[in-house]
Design a protein around this motif. Sequence first.
Motif, PDB file in Angstrom:
ATOM      1  N   GLU A 163      82.157  33.461  32.441  1.00  0.00           N
ATOM      2  CA  GLU A 163      82.161  32.710  33.700  1.00  0.00           C
ATOM      3  C   GLU A 163      83.417  33.001  34.511  1.00  0.00           C
ATOM      4  N   GLU A 164      84.553  33.079  33.845  1.00  0.00           N
ATOM      5  CA  GLU A 164      85.805  33.364  34.541  1.00  0.00           C
ATOM      6  C   GLU A 164      85.779  34.772  35.127  1.00  0.00           C
ATOM      7  N   ALA A 165      85.196  35.708  34.386  1.00  0.00           N
ATOM      8  CA  ALA A 165      85.099  37.083  34.875  1.00  0.00           C
ATOM      9  C   ALA A 165      84.201  37.157  36.104  1.00  0.00           C
ATOM     10  N   VAL A 166      83.071  36.480  36.058  1.00  0.00           N
ATOM     11  CA  VAL A 166      82.161  36.468  37.210  1.00  0.00           C
ATOM     12  C   VAL A 166      82.851  35.844  38.423  1.00  0.00           C
ATOM     13  N   SER A 167      83.558  34.743  38.200  1.00  0.00           N
ATOM     14  CA  SER A 167      84.268  34.077  39.306  1.00  0.00           C
ATOM     15  C   SER A 167      85.302  35.004  39.936  1.00  0.00           C
ATOM     16  N   ALA A 168      86.005  35.744  39.094  1.00  0.00           N
ATOM     17  CA  ALA A 168      87.021  36.668  39.603  1.00  0.00           C
ATOM     18  C   ALA A 168      86.387  37.768  40.444  1.00  0.00           C
ATOM     19  N   LEU A 169      85.268  38.306  39.982  1.00  0.00           N
ATOM     20  CA  LEU A 169      84.591  39.365  40.735  1.00  0.00           C
ATOM     21  C   LEU A 169      84.070  38.840  42.073  1.00  0.00           C
ATOM     22  N   LEU A 170      83.589  37.605  42.079  1.00  0.00           N
ATOM     23  CA  LEU A 170      83.132  36.999  43.337  1.00  0.00           C
ATOM     24  C   LEU A 170      84.305  36.859  44.304  1.00  0.00           C
ATOM     25  N   ALA A 171      85.461  36.454  43.787  1.00  0.00           N
ATOM     26  CA  ALA A 171      86.649  36.288  44.625  1.00  0.00           C
ATOM     27  C   ALA A 171      87.109  37.619  45.200  1.00  0.00           C
ATOM     28  N   TYR A 174      82.620  40.930  45.301  1.00  0.00           N
ATOM     29  CA  TYR A 174      81.353  41.413  44.758  1.00  0.00           C
ATOM     30  C   TYR A 174      80.268  40.347  44.929  1.00  0.00           C
ATOM     31  N   LYS A 175      79.029  40.786  45.040  1.00  0.00           N
ATOM     32  CA  LYS A 175      77.912  39.865  45.224  1.00  0.00           C
ATOM     33  C   LYS A 175      77.558  39.213  43.885  1.00  0.00           C
ATOM     34  N   PRO A 176      77.048  37.961  43.925  1.00  0.00           N
ATOM     35  CA  PRO A 176      76.759  37.226  42.682  1.00  0.00           C
ATOM     36  C   PRO A 176      75.882  37.988  41.697  1.00  0.00           C
ATOM     37  N   ALA A 179      77.859  40.891  40.197  1.00  0.00           N
ATOM     38  CA  ALA A 179      78.904  40.428  39.290  1.00  0.00           C
ATOM     39  C   ALA A 179      78.317  39.986  37.945  1.00  0.00           C
ATOM     40  N   SER A 180      77.263  39.185  38.009  1.00  0.00           N
ATOM     41  CA  SER A 180      76.646  38.683  36.783  1.00  0.00           C
ATOM     42  C   SER A 180      76.075  39.821  35.939  1.00  0.00           C
ATOM     43  N   LYS A 181      75.459  40.780  36.609  1.00  0.00           N
ATOM     44  CA  LYS A 181      74.834  41.889  35.888  1.00  0.00           C
ATOM     45  C   LYS A 181      75.864  42.731  35.148  1.00  0.00           C
ATOM     46  N   VAL A 182      76.936  43.108  35.842  1.00  0.00           N
ATOM     47  CA  VAL A 182      77.915  43.994  35.212  1.00  0.00           C
ATOM     48  C   VAL A 182      78.680  43.281  34.105  1.00  0.00           C
TER      49      VAL A 182
END
Length: 205
Positions: A163-171, A174-176, A179-182
Amino acid sequence: MIGRLRGTLLEKQPPELLIEVNGIGYEVQMPMSCFYELPNVGEEAIIYTHFVVREDAQLLYGFNTVKERALFREVIKANGVGPKLGLGILSGMTAGQFVQCVEREDISTLVKLPGVGKKTAERLVVEMKDRLKGWSAGDLFTPHTDAAPIDVPEAEGADSAEEEAVSALLALGYKPAQASKVVSQVFKSGMSAEQVIRESLKSMV
């Protein structure tokens, strides 16, 4: 102008950190290529900053060295590239890779970065090629930028790390869905959020 902070790291939530200097906590955003090199929470850090004042916010961007900050300032001089996009660019690839892309006019790699379309990539190459002449790629960032993921004292829970990694990529722009896929593709049990972010960014360039 706030140009340098020396204090204790209180929080690290990629790509943002909180550093306490003489009782005042400063929120600072850092490119992930710099974030990886930060000391642990509770330890002293020295950060060189770029201060941005907007109508709706005052923002600090941080770097480990003056050279890193100088490159960031060169990047955001390009037409259509603001601090947030600059943060994403210097998180998605190392400084050496960025300089090489500009020198080689490698548009196809630049467009893989968040928020960088073909026109922006072309502008970066045209506007920065002359400005980056004489820059030594090896001197831009710390030598550990491309090293193996760092060890962490305690492994984070799988959910929190992902979750923290996805949040960082969004910031970083990157698109949701992307981010979630990678993140789901690179995550392995026992990885910290910073390790997941590092591997996710490397897989997208």
